[in-house]
Design a protein around this motif. Sequence first.
Motif, PDB file in Angstrom:
ATOM      1  N   LEU A   1       0.826  -1.216   0.000  1.00  0.00           N
ATOM      2  CA  LEU A   1       0.000   0.000   0.000  1.00  0.00           C
ATOM      3  C   LEU A   1       0.854   1.258   0.000  1.00  0.00           C
ATOM      4  O   LEU A   1       0.545   2.236  -0.677  1.00  0.00           O
ATOM      5  CB  LEU A   1      -0.920   0.020   1.223  1.00  0.00           C
ATOM      6  CG  LEU A   1      -2.225  -0.749   1.108  1.00  0.00           C
ATOM      7  CD1 LEU A   1      -3.038  -0.551   2.369  1.00  0.00           C
ATOM      8  CD2 LEU A   1      -3.027  -0.278  -0.104  1.00  0.00           C
TER       9      LEU A   1
ATOM     10  N   GLN B   1       1.848   2.729  -3.247  1.00  0.00           N
ATOM     11  CA  GLN B   1       0.817   3.246  -4.149  1.00  0.00           C
ATOM     12  C   GLN B   1       0.736   4.777  -4.044  1.00  0.00           C
ATOM     13  O   GLN B   1       1.095   5.345  -3.022  1.00  0.00           O
ATOM     14  CB  GLN B   1      -0.558   2.653  -3.797  1.00  0.00           C
ATOM     15  CG  GLN B   1      -0.575   1.133  -3.695  1.00  0.00           C
ATOM     16  CD  GLN B   1      -0.002   0.463  -4.924  1.00  0.00           C
ATOM     17  OE1 GLN B   1      -0.420   0.746  -6.035  1.00  0.00           O
ATOM     18  NE2 GLN B   1       0.975  -0.405  -4.740  1.00  0.00           N
TER      19      GLN B   1
ATOM     20  N   GLN C   1      -4.676   6.813  -4.188  1.00  0.00           N
ATOM     21  CA  GLN C   1      -5.270   5.484  -4.032  1.00  0.00           C
ATOM     22  C   GLN C   1      -5.510   5.153  -2.560  1.00  0.00           C
ATOM     23  O   GLN C   1      -6.506   4.527  -2.201  1.00  0.00           O
ATOM     24  CB  GLN C   1      -4.367   4.435  -4.680  1.00  0.00           C
ATOM     25  CG  GLN C   1      -5.052   3.084  -4.720  1.00  0.00           C
ATOM     26  CD  GLN C   1      -4.305   2.094  -5.578  1.00  0.00           C
ATOM     27  OE1 GLN C   1      -3.591   2.472  -6.509  1.00  0.00           O
ATOM     28  NE2 GLN C   1      -4.453   0.827  -5.266  1.00  0.00           N
ATOM     29  N   LEU C   2      -4.579   5.585  -1.713  1.00  0.00           N
ATOM     30  CA  LEU C   2      -4.763   5.373  -0.272  1.00  0.00           C
ATOM     31  C   LEU C   2      -5.990   6.137   0.222  1.00  0.00           C
ATOM     32  O   LEU C   2      -6.761   5.640   1.038  1.00  0.00           O
ATOM     33  CB  LEU C   2      -3.532   5.832   0.501  1.00  0.00           C
ATOM     34  CG  LEU C   2      -2.239   5.059   0.236  1.00  0.00           C
ATOM     35  CD1 LEU C   2      -1.142   5.524   1.178  1.00  0.00           C
ATOM     36  CD2 LEU C   2      -2.458   3.576   0.393  1.00  0.00           C
ATOM     37  N   GLU C   3      -6.168   7.350  -0.303  1.00  0.00           N
ATOM     38  CA  GLU C   3      -7.337   8.151   0.064  1.00  0.00           C
ATOM     39  C   GLU C   3      -8.624   7.430  -0.318  1.00  0.00           C
ATOM     40  O   GLU C   3      -9.591   7.397   0.428  1.00  0.00           O
ATOM     41  CB  GLU C   3      -7.303   9.502  -0.670  1.00  0.00           C
ATOM     42  CG  GLU C   3      -6.444  10.546   0.004  1.00  0.00           C
ATOM     43  CD  GLU C   3      -6.885  10.793   1.452  1.00  0.00           C
ATOM     44  OE1 GLU C   3      -8.101  10.797   1.696  1.00  0.00           O
ATOM     45  OE2 GLU C   3      -5.997  10.955   2.306  1.00  0.00           O
ATOM     46  N   ARG C   4      -8.611   6.841  -1.549  1.00  0.00           N
ATOM     47  CA  ARG C   4      -9.794   6.145  -2.039  1.00  0.00           C
ATOM     48  C   ARG C   4     -10.139   4.960  -1.140  1.00  0.00           C
ATOM     49  O   ARG C   4     -11.285   4.728  -0.784  1.00  0.00           O
ATOM     50  CB  ARG C   4      -9.526   5.661  -3.466  1.00  0.00           C
ATOM     51  CG  ARG C   4     -10.732   5.771  -4.343  1.00  0.00           C
ATOM     52  CD  ARG C   4     -10.468   5.662  -5.821  1.00  0.00           C
ATOM     53  NE  ARG C   4      -9.398   4.802  -6.221  1.00  0.00           N
ATOM     54  CZ  ARG C   4      -8.371   5.191  -6.981  1.00  0.00           C
ATOM     55  NH1 ARG C   4      -8.301   6.440  -7.398  1.00  0.00           N
ATOM     56  NH2 ARG C   4      -7.427   4.341  -7.326  1.00  0.00           N
ATOM     57  N   LEU C   5      -9.100   4.221  -0.750  1.00  0.00           N
ATOM     58  CA  LEU C   5      -9.305   3.063   0.116  1.00  0.00           C
ATOM     59  C   LEU C   5      -9.878   3.507   1.464  1.00  0.00           C
ATOM     60  O   LEU C   5     -10.839   2.916   1.977  1.00  0.00           O
ATOM     61  CB  LEU C   5      -7.970   2.326   0.302  1.00  0.00           C
ATOM     62  CG  LEU C   5      -7.990   1.121   1.230  1.00  0.00           C
ATOM     63  CD1 LEU C   5      -8.916   0.032   0.701  1.00  0.00           C
ATOM     64  CD2 LEU C   5      -6.585   0.561   1.410  1.00  0.00           C
ATOM     65  N   ALA C   6      -9.284   4.571   2.020  1.00  0.00           N
ATOM     66  CA  ALA C   6      -9.760   5.072   3.311  1.00  0.00           C
ATOM     67  C   ALA C   6     -11.213   5.517   3.216  1.00  0.00           C
ATOM     68  O   ALA C   6     -12.034   5.232   4.094  1.00  0.00           O
ATOM     69  CB  ALA C   6      -8.878   6.232   3.776  1.00  0.00           C
ATOM     70  N   GLU C   7     -11.543   6.182   2.117  1.00  0.00           N
ATOM     71  CA  GLU C   7     -12.905   6.684   1.919  1.00  0.00           C
ATOM     72  C   GLU C   7     -13.898   5.516   1.789  1.00  0.00           C
ATOM     73  O   GLU C   7     -14.986   5.546   2.358  1.00  0.00           O
ATOM     74  CB  GLU C   7     -12.936   7.570   0.653  1.00  0.00           C
ATOM     75  CG  GLU C   7     -14.245   8.263   0.378  1.00  0.00           C
ATOM     76  CD  GLU C   7     -14.757   9.077   1.572  1.00  0.00           C
ATOM     77  OE1 GLU C   7     -13.914   9.675   2.286  1.00  0.00           O
ATOM     78  OE2 GLU C   7     -15.981   9.090   1.800  1.00  0.00           O
ATOM     79  N   THR C   8     -13.475   4.478   1.040  1.00  0.00           N
ATOM     80  CA  THR C   8     -14.342   3.310   0.874  1.00  0.00           C
ATOM     81  C   THR C   8     -14.612   2.640   2.222  1.00  0.00           C
ATOM     82  O   THR C   8     -15.740   2.252   2.529  1.00  0.00           O
ATOM     83  CB  THR C   8     -13.682   2.291  -0.085  1.00  0.00           C
ATOM     84  OG1 THR C   8     -13.339   2.971  -1.287  1.00  0.00           O
ATOM     85  CG2 THR C   8     -14.616   1.148  -0.418  1.00  0.00           C
ATOM     86  N   LEU C   9     -13.575   2.520   3.044  1.00  0.00           N
ATOM     87  CA  LEU C   9     -13.731   1.904   4.370  1.00  0.00           C
ATOM     88  C   LEU C   9     -14.691   2.721   5.230  1.00  0.00           C
ATOM     89  O   LEU C   9     -15.562   2.179   5.903  1.00  0.00           O
ATOM     90  CB  LEU C   9     -12.374   1.792   5.076  1.00  0.00           C
ATOM     91  CG  LEU C   9     -11.421   0.732   4.524  1.00  0.00           C
ATOM     92  CD1 LEU C   9     -10.082   0.815   5.237  1.00  0.00           C
ATOM     93  CD2 LEU C   9     -12.013  -0.655   4.709  1.00  0.00           C
TER      94      LEU C   9
END
Length: 195
Positions: free
Chosen positions: A29, A32, A36-44
């Motif tokens: 991670l 990346q 992309q990390l922001e997107r993952l955090a937002e999805t969570l």
Amino acid sequence: MSALDDLVTEFARLPGIGRKTAQRLAYHLLQQPSAQLERLAETLRTVGAKVRPCQECGNLAEAETCDICRDPRRDPGVICVVEEAATVLAVERAGGFRGRYQVLGGRLAPLEGIGPDQLRTGPLVTKVKGGEVREVILATNPSIEGEATATWLAELVSAPGIKVTRLARGLPMGGDLDYVDGVTLAHALSARQEV
Ligand SMILES: [Zn+2]
């Protein structure tokens, strides 16, 4: 403890993820782009806020009730009882089942302090008593605790005019139904036997 250690610790809490794999995921991670990390955090954050148990069956839902409970084409007379919501997904993927579900939220495990009161059976019992159910399929996991839970459930839902069935034998013992391949699961379901 560093931020990286915290991340590794969070990953290592997930089922089936050991410390080594957790480290690999964390390092991956970090390579990346930050978007992309922001997107993952937002999805969570979004799933944490939006997804909750269906009021009716305990399956995961983004509204009061889940898509399956709201679907008028699904037969409310046949209820497949599973331990976890992940198994609903496995049965749906296997295909062929047109009834509805009841998600217990676990299985009887006296040593872990999980007794009948901790399992979600209220809506199922109400439906059975209300006479709208013809068949209850016990699709708890093929493990010692899953079998014990099925035996207890068979008694709980037993009533005149209600067929209680169990998945066909031959599923790998000790496994989780969500890891069984679709063909095997579909067969176990269609060859289910009355208990
Ligand atoms: Zn539901």
